[in-house]
Design a protein around this motif. Structure first.
Motif, PDB file in Angstrom:
ATOM      1  N   GLY A   9       0.858  -1.280   0.098  1.00 42.69           N
ATOM      2  CA  GLY A   9       0.128   0.197  -0.014  1.00 42.69           C
ATOM      3  C   GLY A   9       0.692   1.401  -0.104  1.00 42.69           C
ATOM      4  O   GLY A   9       0.217   2.324  -0.155  1.00 42.69           O
ATOM      5  N   TYR A  69       2.822   1.731  -4.559  1.00 40.05           N
ATOM      6  CA  TYR A  69       1.847   2.572  -4.850  1.00 40.05           C
ATOM      7  C   TYR A  69       3.066   3.946  -5.260  1.00 40.05           C
ATOM      8  O   TYR A  69       2.675   4.659  -6.412  1.00 40.05           O
ATOM      9  N   GLN A  94      -1.371  -2.725 -10.584  1.00 39.43           N
ATOM     10  CA  GLN A  94      -1.776  -2.167  -9.638  1.00 39.43           C
ATOM     11  C   GLN A  94      -3.262  -2.751  -9.217  1.00 39.43           C
ATOM     12  O   GLN A  94      -3.566  -2.741  -7.839  1.00 39.43           O
ATOM     13  N   ARG A  95      -4.094  -3.092  -9.994  1.00 37.39           N
ATOM     14  CA  ARG A  95      -5.334  -3.620  -9.829  1.00 37.39           C
ATOM     15  C   ARG A  95      -5.116  -4.780  -8.985  1.00 37.39           C
ATOM     16  O   ARG A  95      -5.990  -4.951  -7.920  1.00 37.39           O
ATOM     17  N   VAL A 120      -3.931  -3.773  -5.452  1.00 39.08           N
ATOM     18  CA  VAL A 120      -5.273  -3.188  -4.603  1.00 39.08           C
ATOM     19  C   VAL A 120      -6.106  -4.528  -3.711  1.00 39.08           C
ATOM     20  O   VAL A 120      -5.890  -4.443  -2.452  1.00 39.08           O
ATOM     21  N   ASP A 158      -4.853   9.090  -8.986  1.00 47.01           N
ATOM     22  CA  ASP A 158      -5.745   8.083  -8.783  1.00 47.01           C
ATOM     23  C   ASP A 158      -6.455   7.473  -9.994  1.00 47.01           C
ATOM     24  O   ASP A 158      -7.136   6.460 -10.163  1.00 47.01           O
ATOM     25  N   SER A 163      -5.277   4.273 -12.048  1.00 45.82           N
ATOM     26  CA  SER A 163      -5.596   3.125 -11.704  1.00 45.82           C
ATOM     27  C   SER A 163      -7.024   2.539 -11.661  1.00 45.82           C
ATOM     28  O   SER A 163      -7.229   1.552 -11.309  1.00 45.82           O
TER      29      SER A 163
END
Length: 339
Positions: free
Chosen positions: A184, A188, A214-215, A218, A309, A312
């Motif tokens: 996180g 990122y 990145q998906r 998450v 943001d 992503s």
């Protein structure tokens, strides 16, 4: 703390008695009888997110890379080297270091899936490096030769080494927080630099590949945040004041380390990423992660680069893990008209 048995017919553990770690599982995956519904919801989301590096067209990036400034190329290569290390570490860490002590079968399920995804990300970076960079070997050797990168990598790996050498309840909890920080904050931050290039209409294929990666990250972040929160509910006695103090120090150290790394790779030469912006963004990420596990924010800063943001986001990115409603992600291509 001992590793769980992979076959344990003597176990009489009821579903209500399951624990994230420290339980007594049979070794059988009874997925119609769950304690942690969020884990199965997350499993379904991860399956829906399945993708492969060959889906991403890197053709234009080959010429884009040649036209990057020397500072942009240097930062690009260092970011890739950092990402290569972290996904390599996680592939082994999840399977060899974390999962052997996790005793909830529905959580074992998604840890195995995470390890697969981390390995897939390593393949993605190999595609990026081999198709774009002119110094493939150098990028793969940076983790040894770049002392700033090695210092950062050593710090990241330290908590995992503590768990490997001394598997206690406390060290498992610390490793969960270390994973939250890795997934996180560190990931990122690295992604942000690559999105910054794409915002200037450079390396769009790279941005798309990172978007898929990145998906996945998450879901990995949500996994460890839910593991922490579930353990807090099941075993609150583990979260002593001195442990919480140590966790806060882990976050402070991570913010300092990543801020210094960000300043090092950008050298004040990357449009839109000053040292102050980098530091504030990392502080913002740390606060978000702390808040997600019920801890107080340390920095109370605003998001300094909200545009990042948008990079992503996939269509229909909506999930409520606790009510059990999962909406599939769609695999759209990037639309840079919005940025």
């Amino acid at each position: 703390m001992i590793r769980k048995k992979i076959y344990n017919p003597e176990s009489k553990e009821k579903t209500s008695e399951r624990r994230i770690f420290g339980g007594n599982p049979t070794g059988i995956f009874e997925l119609n009888d769950l304690k942690y519904q969020w884990a199965y919801n997350l499993w379904e989301m991860m399956l829906n997110n399945t993708w492969f590096p060959k889906e991403v067209d890197m053709t234009k990036d080959v010429s884009d890379y040649k036209n990057l400034t020397s500072d942009e190329k240097s930062a690009y290569d260092k970011v890739l080297a950092q990402l290569i290390f972290m996904d390599s570490l996680q592939t082994n860490n999840i399977i060899d270091n974390i999962n052997p002590f996790i005793t909830a079968p529905e959580v074992n399920l998604i840890l195995v899936r995470q390890a697969f995804e981390e390995a897939l990300h390593s393949q993605s970076y190999a595609v990026m490096v081999d198709s774009i960079s002119t110094n493939t070997d150098e990028i793969y050797e940076l983790w040894r030769k770049d002392m700033m990168l090695k210092t950062k990598n050593d710090a990241i790996a330290q908590v995992y080494e503590e768990l490997a050498q001394n598997p206690t309840d406390r060290n498992i909890v610390k490793a969960m927080f270390a994973n939250q920080i890795l997934e996180g904050i560190y990931f990122y931050s690295g992604f942000t630099y690559l999105y910054t290039l794409a915002r200037s209409d450079k390396m769009l294929g790279t941005a798309q590949m990172i978007r898929f990666i990145q998906r996945d990250e998450v879901t990995h972040l949500l996994l460890f945040q839910n593991m922490i929160n579930s353990t807090k509910r099941d075993r609150p006695e583990l979260f002593t004041p001195d442990l919480i103090d140590e966790v806060y120090e882990m976050f402070r150290s991570a913010v300092k380390l990543e801020s210094e790394w960000g300043a090092y790779i950008t050298q004040g030469q990357i449009l839109g990423l000053t040292d102050d912006i980098i530091a504030q963004y990392i502080q913002y990420l740390a606060d978000q992660r702390l808040h997600a596990v019920g801890l107080e924010k340390l920095y109370n800063v605003e998001h300094p680069i909200k545009w990042v943001d948008n990079f992503s986001k996939f269509n229909d990115q909506k999930t409520n893990f606790f009510e059990g409603n999962v909406t599939n992600y769609s695999k759209g291509s990037l639309d840079f008209d919005d940025f």
